[in-house]
Design an enzyme around this catalytic site. Structure first.
Site, short mmCIF file in Angstrom:
data_model
loop_
_atom_site.label_atom_id
_atom_site.label_comp_id
_atom_site.label_asym_id
_atom_site.label_seq_id
_atom_site.Cartn_x
_atom_site.Cartn_y
_atom_site.Cartn_z
CE LYS A 186 -3.95 -2.25 0.15
NZ LYS A 186 -3.75 -3.69 0.14
C1 LIG Z 1 -5.16 -4.46 0.73
C2 LIG Z 1 -6.62 -4.44 0.59
C3 LIG Z 1 -7.48 -5.00 1.54
C4 LIG Z 1 -7.00 -5.84 2.71
O1 LIG Z 1 -6.10 -5.21 3.53
P1 LIG Z 1 -5.13 -6.12 4.45
O2 LIG Z 1 -4.37 -5.11 5.23
O3 LIG Z 1 -4.28 -6.93 3.52
O4 LIG Z 1 -5.99 -6.95 5.32
C5 LIG Z 1 -8.84 -4.87 1.37
N1 LIG Z 1 -9.35 -4.22 0.33
C6 LIG Z 1 -8.58 -3.67 -0.62
C7 LIG Z 1 -9.21 -2.94 -1.75
C8 LIG Z 1 -7.18 -3.78 -0.54
O5 LIG Z 1 -6.43 -3.24 -1.49
#
Ligand SMILES: *Cc1c(COP(=O)(O)O)cnc(C)c1O
Length: 379
Positions: A186
């Site tokens: 992210k």
């Molecule tokens: C990364 C992501 C998640 C999940 O987040 P985690 O921290 O991996 O649990 C959920 N929705 C979207 C759109 C994502 O990109």
């Protein structure tokens, strides 16, 4: 030749030396679980989001699940979301005992089509989980008008949208529940982690209970448990990484937007007509360009798998795809979903490719990627 250049992944985290030093300090401090770094990270994000309460967790997934629990969503309730997201978005609805309802996406934004959302509302609908794919928000005015009209809660899956904006306001600074993820890919990361922007301190206190076994402490030795919580707290090790990342958020977003501009320039105005592929919407004042995704032409010169393999084998360029349509996974088929229900999502799920986009990338990396894509798609 491009294949002689080092491998270019589609995403890679950047952790600066100051952050690595700060993590070392936490490790030496004698306090490594939730403590002063978590409190500082939450306080800084709260200020960034206009003073709204913010609480951290150990994933974006549990962040959304806890938001649904705080909203009181459970068995008998329907929650509307998009089929084009990481499967976590729909799994959390099932996890709290509610029923996921999908609405198809818009072919241009690749986010929920809000007309389809309205059409999917029933008397049992309790919430909407919009996803801001690649960091592009939905029409936020329309979203909250629909929520207000039908008395629905909104849990924004803003996992990809840290640093994104809507009409000059930060995503997270307004709205109902806003859930972020700090997973490694992210825009800012804590390794794994998440944060929730809440409406008031009462919700924040409930979030604190849900993230740590439902425990409330009072005085020196008072303890009680009155709700079923889990083990979802962020550690100070993770928060130290988050603080170091958050310090650079403006630079990170500006750089990603500059890389996106370079992509559009390098592809040029004729690329879509020549290749039959589709570039993402240009949205420099709203998207944080978490991902740069192109849609391959249907019946083009290559399948997606061949395209991804050719980029890797011939040009040493990595790609990803985000995402396979959730409703076609076995577990969702077993709940009655099938092909043909969400045709736009199914087409985009089949043809979308994520090109490299990350903070340490250069314009030369963009140019190299675009040249490779053109070499494969334009005959
Ligand atoms: C990364 C992501 C998640 C999940 O987040 P985690 O921290 O991996 O649990 C959920 N929705 C979207 C759109 C994502 O990109």
């Amino acid at each position: 030749m491009s294949a002689d250049l080092p491998f270019l992944p589609f995403s890679r985290p950047t952790i600066d030396e100051a952050t690595i030093t700060a993590v070392g300090e936490v490790l030496r401090s004698g306090w490594i679980t939730s403590g002063p770094k978590v409190a500082a990270f939450e306080a800084q994000m709260s200020e960034y989001f206009g003073g709204r309460p913010v609480r951290t967790f150990n994933s974006g997934t549990c962040t959304m699940e806890i938001a649904l629990r705080i909203a009181g969503i459970g068995p008998g309730d329907e929650v509307i979301t998009t089929p084009i997201s990481w499967v976590a978005t729909a799994n959390v609805i099932i996890e709290v005992g509610a029923t996921p309802v999908f609405a198809d996406i818009d072919p241009v934004t690749r986010n929920l089509d809000l007309d389809k959302v309205e059409a999917a509302i029933t008397p049992r609908t309790k919430a909407i989980i919009p996803v801001y794919l690649s960091g592009l928000p939905v029409d936020m005015d329309r979203l909250y008008a629909i929520a207000k009209k039908h008395n629905l809660r909104v849990v924004e899956d803003a996992a990809q949208a840290f640093g994104s904006e809507w009409k000059g306001q930060r995503i997270g600074a307004f709205g109902d529940f806003i859930s972020f993820s700090f997973q490694a890919n992210k825009n800012i990361t804590t390794g794994e982690g998440g944060a929730l922007v809440l409406n008031n301190l009462e919700e924040a206190r409930l979030a604190e209970k849900y993230r740590l076994q439902g425990v409330t402490r009072s005085g020196v030795d008072g303890i009680d448990v009155d709700v079923l919580g889990g083990k979802y707290n962020m550690s100070d090790i993770m928060a130290a990484i988050g603080l170091g990342q958050f310090a650079n958020i403006e630079k990170i977003t500006a750089h990603r937007r500059a890389l996106a501009r370079r992509y559009y320039e390098a592809f040029g105005p004729d690329f879509e007509a020549q290749s039959g592929a589709q570039l993402p919407l240009q949205a420099f004042d709203s998207s944080n360009y978490h991902l740069f995704q192109i849609i391959l032409p249907d019946n083009g010169p290559t399948t997606r798998a061949d395209f991804m393999n050719a980029l890797k084998d011939r040009f040493n360029v990595g790609t990803g795809y985000h995402y396979a349509p959730i409703h076609l996974f076995t577990m969702y088929r077993e709940r009655g979903f099938k092909e043909g229900m969400f045709p736009v999502a199914e087409k985009i799920g089949r043809l979308t490719v994520t090109l490299p986009m990350f903070y340490a990338m250069t314009s030369a990396d963009v140019d190299r990627t675009v040249a490779a894509v053109k070499a494969i798609l334009i005959k």
